[in-house]
Design a protein around this motif. Structure first.
Motif, PDB file in Angstrom:
ATOM      1  N   PRO A 115       0.802  -1.230   0.000  1.00 52.14           N
ATOM      2  CA  PRO A 115       0.000   0.000   0.000  1.00 52.14           C
ATOM      3  C   PRO A 115       0.830   1.273   0.000  1.00 52.14           C
ATOM      4  O   PRO A 115       0.393   2.296  -0.549  1.00 52.14           O
ATOM      5  N   VAL A 116       2.034   1.246   0.592  1.00 52.38           N
ATOM      6  CA  VAL A 116       2.876   2.440   0.603  1.00 52.38           C
ATOM      7  C   VAL A 116       3.288   2.812  -0.814  1.00 52.38           C
ATOM      8  O   VAL A 116       3.265   3.990  -1.202  1.00 52.38           O
ATOM      9  N   LEU A 117       3.642   1.806  -1.614  1.00 52.19           N
ATOM     10  CA  LEU A 117       4.042   2.059  -2.994  1.00 52.19           C
ATOM     11  C   LEU A 117       2.855   2.553  -3.819  1.00 52.19           C
ATOM     12  O   LEU A 117       2.996   3.449  -4.660  1.00 52.19           O
ATOM     13  N   ILE A 118       1.692   1.988  -3.571  1.00 51.42           N
ATOM     14  CA  ILE A 118       0.489   2.441  -4.269  1.00 51.42           C
ATOM     15  C   ILE A 118       0.186   3.898  -3.914  1.00 51.42           C
ATOM     16  O   ILE A 118      -0.142   4.712  -4.792  1.00 51.42           O
ATOM     17  N   SER A 119       0.321   4.234  -2.642  1.00 53.05           N
ATOM     18  CA  SER A 119       0.091   5.624  -2.222  1.00 53.05           C
ATOM     19  C   SER A 119       1.077   6.560  -2.902  1.00 53.05           C
ATOM     20  O   SER A 119       0.721   7.675  -3.302  1.00 53.05           O
ATOM     21  N   TYR A 120       2.328   6.106  -3.040  1.00 56.40           N
ATOM     22  CA  TYR A 120       3.334   6.930  -3.722  1.00 56.40           C
ATOM     23  C   TYR A 120       2.932   7.156  -5.182  1.00 56.40           C
ATOM     24  O   TYR A 120       2.996   8.292  -5.686  1.00 56.40           O
ATOM     25  N   MET A 121       2.540   6.093  -5.880  1.00 56.11           N
ATOM     26  CA  MET A 121       2.156   6.223  -7.281  1.00 56.11           C
ATOM     27  C   MET A 121       0.926   7.123  -7.415  1.00 56.11           C
ATOM     28  O   MET A 121       0.819   7.914  -8.360  1.00 56.11           O
ATOM     29  N   GLU A 122      -0.005   7.021  -6.476  1.00 61.75           N
ATOM     30  CA  GLU A 122      -1.180   7.896  -6.491  1.00 61.75           C
ATOM     31  C   GLU A 122      -0.757   9.361  -6.349  1.00 61.75           C
ATOM     32  O   GLU A 122      -1.322  10.247  -6.990  1.00 61.75           O
ATOM     33  N   SER A 123       0.259   9.606  -5.522  1.00 60.58           N
ATOM     34  CA  SER A 123       0.698  10.985  -5.292  1.00 60.58           C
ATOM     35  C   SER A 123       1.260  11.624  -6.555  1.00 60.58           C
ATOM     36  O   SER A 123       1.222  12.853  -6.715  1.00 60.58           O
ATOM     37  N   LEU A 124       1.767  10.815  -7.483  1.00 57.92           N
ATOM     38  CA  LEU A 124       2.338  11.354  -8.717  1.00 57.92           C
ATOM     39  C   LEU A 124       1.285  11.970  -9.626  1.00 57.92           C
ATOM     40  O   LEU A 124       1.610  12.762 -10.512  1.00 57.92           O
ATOM     41  N   ARG A 125       0.031  11.620  -9.411  1.00 56.55           N
ATOM     42  CA  ARG A 125      -1.030  12.169 -10.254  1.00 56.55           C
ATOM     43  C   ARG A 125      -1.132  13.684 -10.094  1.00 56.55           C
ATOM     44  O   ARG A 125      -1.523  14.387 -11.023  1.00 56.55           O
ATOM     45  N   ALA A 126      -0.735  14.184  -8.925  1.00 61.71           N
ATOM     46  CA  ALA A 126      -0.791  15.627  -8.687  1.00 61.71           C
ATOM     47  C   ALA A 126       0.264  16.381  -9.490  1.00 61.71           C
ATOM     48  O   ALA A 126       0.170  17.598  -9.669  1.00 61.71           O
ATOM     49  N   TYR A 127       1.263  15.654  -9.993  1.00 62.25           N
ATOM     50  CA  TYR A 127       2.364  16.287 -10.720  1.00 62.25           C
ATOM     51  C   TYR A 127       2.186  16.206 -12.241  1.00 62.25           C
ATOM     52  O   TYR A 127       3.082  16.592 -12.982  1.00 62.25           O
ATOM     53  N   GLU A 128       1.063  15.681 -12.690  1.00 58.15           N
ATOM     54  CA  GLU A 128       0.928  15.369 -14.117  1.00 58.15           C
ATOM     55  C   GLU A 128       1.226  16.563 -15.017  1.00 58.15           C
ATOM     56  O   GLU A 128       1.949  16.436 -16.009  1.00 58.15           O
ATOM     57  N   GLN A 129       0.703  17.729 -14.700  1.00 56.11           N
ATOM     58  CA  GLN A 129       0.952  18.899 -15.546  1.00 56.11           C
ATOM     59  C   GLN A 129       2.422  19.316 -15.508  1.00 56.11           C
ATOM     60  O   GLN A 129       2.999  19.699 -16.532  1.00 56.11           O
ATOM     61  N   LEU A 130       3.046  19.219 -14.355  1.00 60.94           N
ATOM     62  CA  LEU A 130       4.464  19.584 -14.241  1.00 60.94           C
ATOM     63  C   LEU A 130       5.354  18.617 -15.012  1.00 60.94           C
ATOM     64  O   LEU A 130       6.328  19.019 -15.660  1.00 60.94           O
ATOM     65  N   PHE A 131       5.011  17.326 -14.954  1.00 58.71           N
ATOM     66  CA  PHE A 131       5.895  16.316 -15.523  1.00 58.71           C
ATOM     67  C   PHE A 131       5.753  16.153 -17.035  1.00 58.71           C
ATOM     68  O   PHE A 131       6.401  15.311 -17.639  1.00 58.71           O
ATOM     69  N   THR A 132       4.912  16.933 -17.643  1.00 59.32           N
ATOM     70  CA  THR A 132       4.866  16.939 -19.106  1.00 59.32           C
ATOM     71  C   THR A 132       5.760  18.033 -19.680  1.00 59.32           C
ATOM     72  O   THR A 132       5.806  18.228 -20.884  1.00 59.32           O
ATOM     73  N   GLN A 133       6.505  18.720 -18.818  1.00 61.91           N
ATOM     74  CA  GLN A 133       7.380  19.809 -19.240  1.00 61.91           C
ATOM     75  C   GLN A 133       8.825  19.456 -18.905  1.00 61.91           C
ATOM     76  O   GLN A 133       9.163  19.170 -17.762  1.00 61.91           O
ATOM     77  N   LYS A 134       9.688  19.488 -19.906  1.00 65.87           N
ATOM     78  CA  LYS A 134      11.069  19.054 -19.713  1.00 65.87           C
ATOM     79  C   LYS A 134      11.852  19.954 -18.771  1.00 65.87           C
ATOM     80  O   LYS A 134      12.852  19.536 -18.191  1.00 65.87           O
ATOM     81  N   GLU A 135      11.413  21.217 -18.582  1.00 64.94           N
ATOM     82  CA  GLU A 135      12.153  22.110 -17.692  1.00 64.94           C
ATOM     83  C   GLU A 135      12.079  21.655 -16.238  1.00 64.94           C
ATOM     84  O   GLU A 135      12.830  22.158 -15.391  1.00 64.94           O
ATOM     85  N   ASN A 136      11.203  20.697 -15.930  1.00 65.52           N
ATOM     86  CA  ASN A 136      11.108  20.166 -14.577  1.00 65.52           C
ATOM     87  C   ASN A 136      11.885  18.863 -14.421  1.00 65.52           C
ATOM     88  O   ASN A 136      11.570  18.020 -13.582  1.00 65.52           O
ATOM     89  N   GLU A 137      12.930  18.710 -15.224  1.00 67.23           N
ATOM     90  CA  GLU A 137      13.707  17.464 -15.233  1.00 67.23           C
ATOM     91  C   GLU A 137      14.336  17.180 -13.872  1.00 67.23           C
ATOM     92  O   GLU A 137      14.430  16.024 -13.456  1.00 67.23           O
ATOM     93  N   ALA A 138      14.782  18.198 -13.160  1.00 65.21           N
ATOM     94  CA  ALA A 138      15.398  17.989 -11.845  1.00 65.21           C
ATOM     95  C   ALA A 138      14.403  17.373 -10.869  1.00 65.21           C
ATOM     96  O   ALA A 138      14.733  16.448 -10.104  1.00 65.21           O
ATOM     97  N   LEU A 139      13.175  17.870 -10.892  1.00 61.74           N
ATOM     98  CA  LEU A 139      12.140  17.318 -10.019  1.00 61.74           C
ATOM     99  C   LEU A 139      11.799  15.893 -10.422  1.00 61.74           C
ATOM    100  O   LEU A 139      11.589  15.024  -9.559  1.00 61.74           O
ATOM    101  N   LEU A 140      11.753  15.645 -11.714  1.00 62.35           N
ATOM    102  CA  LEU A 140      11.514  14.288 -12.195  1.00 62.35           C
ATOM    103  C   LEU A 140      12.559  13.319 -11.662  1.00 62.35           C
ATOM    104  O   LEU A 140      12.246  12.210 -11.232  1.00 62.35           O
ATOM    105  N   THR A 141      13.821  13.721 -11.697  1.00 56.45           N
ATOM    106  CA  THR A 141      14.912  12.867 -11.224  1.00 56.45           C
ATOM    107  C   THR A 141      14.768  12.566  -9.741  1.00 56.45           C
ATOM    108  O   THR A 141      14.980  11.431  -9.295  1.00 56.45           O
ATOM    109  N   VAL A 142      14.396  13.587  -8.954  1.00 53.81           N
ATOM    110  CA  VAL A 142      14.190  13.383  -7.521  1.00 53.81           C
ATOM    111  C   VAL A 142      13.089  12.357  -7.275  1.00 53.81           C
ATOM    112  O   VAL A 142      13.238  11.434  -6.467  1.00 53.81           O
ATOM    113  N   LYS A 143      11.971  12.501  -7.975  1.00 54.64           N
ATOM    114  CA  LYS A 143      10.850  11.577  -7.786  1.00 54.64           C
ATOM    115  C   LYS A 143      11.200  10.174  -8.278  1.00 54.64           C
ATOM    116  O   LYS A 143      10.758   9.178  -7.698  1.00 54.64           O
ATOM    117  N   GLN A 144      11.992  10.100  -9.331  1.00 54.48           N
ATOM    118  CA  GLN A 144      12.430   8.800  -9.853  1.00 54.48           C
ATOM    119  C   GLN A 144      13.312   8.090  -8.827  1.00 54.48           C
ATOM    120  O   GLN A 144      13.137   6.892  -8.553  1.00 54.48           O
TER     121      GLN A 144
END
Length: 266
Positions: A115-144
């Motif tokens: 359930p912890v991993l599922i909760s983490y994946m659910e939390s990524l839905r809030a970032y959807e608009q940010l993660f479609t933009q390459k200028e947020n690559e640093a944040l993407l790397t942190v989340k990865q």
């Protein structure tokens, strides 16, 4: 699942209709979470269905088929994180994870009761608009990297897969092709997965099968199609995708050319 990652390591998928398109080759390790809808996946040994709320891991350098199905009056949605080899090597240098052994598993591994991993994946839905933009690559790397740390804490045995950086070795060509002829991938992929250059693959193939790869693949798929239609009472539309044909009309054309009758007349 998307079998071919985008240029960003976190990807959001959305389908209104059933989708079976794809290269059917998994180039990088991936974890995916089904937000809505369902999906069926299969490789040469295993078939499994995943439903809304399920999460699964896909191994790199594997062949797999998939069918995504949206819910009634809804859409299929998923979130996937890809772990390319450069990312994993950097992570390995920083955290020192090392594989204990080589393991063989299906192309996809269910990650149940986490359930912890599922909760983490659910939390990524809030970032959807940010993660479609390459200028947020640093944040993407942190989340990865966060996903990797969480995954390895919850499923430490996955280190034997994630940090195995070996490439496919030279294997029995005849056995491999007879198991995997129905996957719709190009000859370069088949060559790579059998541990050969394209030129060596073609040369070895002709020695083993006394035929060219392209010609053999078409006729091997048609032979299986004829059997399924005649003996198992399948229709052309039932079998053409499963046997590596992209287009029903093309399948019907080459079938009639080979057997003298259309599939519906068998």
């Amino acid at each position: 699942m998307s079998t071919k990652p985008s240029t960003l390591p976190i990807q959001y998928s959305c389908y209104f209709h059933r989708s079976r398109a794809g290269e059917q080759f998994i180039p990088e390790h991936t974890i995916s979470y089904i937000v809505s809808g369902s999906m069926e996946m299969s490789d040469i040994t295993t078939r499994q269905s995943f439903q809304q709320g399920d999460i699964y891991f896909c191994r790199r350098n594997q062949l797999a088929k998939y069918a995504k199905q949206p819910p009634a009056d809804g859409e299929y949605r998923s979130v996937s994180i890809y772990f390319d080899q450069d990312t994993l090597r950097r992570f390995n240098l920083e955290y020192g994870y090392k594989p204990d052994k080589t393991v063989n598993t299906p192309a996809f591994i269910p990650l149940t009761h986490v359930p912890v991993l599922i909760s983490y994946m659910e939390s990524l839905r809030a970032y959807e608009q940010l993660f479609t933009q390459k200028e947020n690559e640093a944040l993407l790397t942190v989340k990865q990297n966060e996903a990797l740390l969480l995954l390895l804490q919850l499923k430490p045995e996955l280190k034997n897969i994630l940090f195995d950086f070996s490439e496919p070795g030279k294997i029995d060509l005849e056995a491999f092709m007879n198991q995997n002829y129905h996957f719709n991938v190009d000859l370069q992929r088949f060559a790579y997965l059998t541990g050969r250059s394209l030129s060596t693959f073609k040369r070895d193939f002709e020695k083993v099968f006394q035929d060219t790869p392209s010609h053999w693949l078409i006729h091997r798929r048609l032979k299986e199609a004829y059997y399924l239609i005649k003996e198992k009472k399948k229709t052309a539309s039932d079998v053409y995708l499963d046997l590596g044909f992209e287009d029903l009309s093309h399948f019907s054309y080459v079938f009639k050319k080979a057997y003298g009758v259309s599939p519906s007349m068998v």
